[in-house]
Motif scaffolding. Sequence first.
Motif, PDB file in Angstrom:
ATOM      1  N   SER A  98       0.095   9.196  -0.293  1.00 39.16           N
ATOM      2  CA  SER A  98       1.173   9.176   0.705  1.00 39.16           C
ATOM      3  C   SER A  98       1.971   8.348  -0.467  1.00 39.16           C
ATOM      4  O   SER A  98       2.427   7.319   0.194  1.00 39.16           O
ATOM      5  CB  SER A  98      -0.046   7.971   1.509  1.00 39.16           C
ATOM      6  N   TRP A  99       2.695   7.887  -1.308  1.00 36.57           N
ATOM      7  CA  TRP A  99       2.206   6.202  -2.218  1.00 36.57           C
ATOM      8  C   TRP A  99       4.347   7.231  -2.047  1.00 36.57           C
ATOM      9  O   TRP A  99       4.892   8.455  -2.420  1.00 36.57           O
ATOM     10  CB  TRP A  99       2.746   6.778  -3.869  1.00 36.57           C
ATOM     11  N   GLU A 127      -3.479   7.356  -2.074  1.00 34.21           N
ATOM     12  CA  GLU A 127      -2.898   5.754  -2.577  1.00 34.21           C
ATOM     13  C   GLU A 127      -2.001   7.476  -3.016  1.00 34.21           C
ATOM     14  O   GLU A 127      -0.793   7.084  -2.754  1.00 34.21           O
ATOM     15  CB  GLU A 127      -2.993   4.890  -3.264  1.00 34.21           C
ATOM     16  N   ASN A 176       1.070  -0.812   0.721  1.00 38.44           N
ATOM     17  CA  ASN A 176       0.289  -0.500   0.175  1.00 38.44           C
ATOM     18  C   ASN A 176       1.207   1.493   0.215  1.00 38.44           C
ATOM     19  O   ASN A 176       1.729   1.325  -0.830  1.00 38.44           O
ATOM     20  CB  ASN A 176      -1.025   0.009   0.889  1.00 38.44           C
ATOM     21  N   SER A 177       1.062   1.653   0.890  1.00 39.91           N
ATOM     22  CA  SER A 177       2.179   3.073   0.950  1.00 39.91           C
ATOM     23  C   SER A 177       2.941   3.703   2.302  1.00 39.91           C
ATOM     24  O   SER A 177       4.116   4.431   2.503  1.00 39.91           O
ATOM     25  CB  SER A 177       1.052   4.473   1.526  1.00 39.91           C
TER      26      SER A 177
END
Length: 187
Positions: free
Chosen positions: A181-182, A178, A101-102
């Motif tokens: 915060s990548w 998403e 996810n992040s």
Amino acid sequence: MNVSQTMETEEEFLTCLYIKLYHPLQSCKGLYGLLPLGTKIKHSGDDPLRLGRDAQACTFALVDVRVSRKQLALHAYRTPQSPDMLFTIQNLSQKGRLAVNSSALGYLERMDLPDKALIRFGEYEMLIIRESGEAKGSFEVEFEVLTVPPSRETCTSVPSMTPVMETGSRVINSFPGELKSWPTWPS
């Protein structure tokens, strides 16, 4: 009493990890030639499920020289508070980056795997979805190849755009979580 009534049996519904893979060049190569696509495979809960390039060291292998010999591992566990089988994911690659996810994971770092997780390493995207079951000692895994990146499918909100009359340009008001915060990778 007949024997089938006295034997202990594994529960019928095993927890299942649905692993959906995407690579931009998957149509040109046999990247998934060693994976049992579309078939549920039973796996012991006390044995980590490893994915990487080395078919002897890993449970499942990708045919790609850019994938680490051992890329990642999924470890099953249970807690006293819950009957569910849960999982952690661990980065086994010393050189390759792994993101869940992040969150970025360094070599040998691990974290709890949510019920739905987007995993990224190299050019691969992997969507893992956990479906709860009743079994305590084993789980199933099923691989599928996606035709579009799962990151596109998991973006549930589209940036809202508002036209600006004076200039005709558009302003973006919000981005999906998403995208915000990548992680950025150090050079």
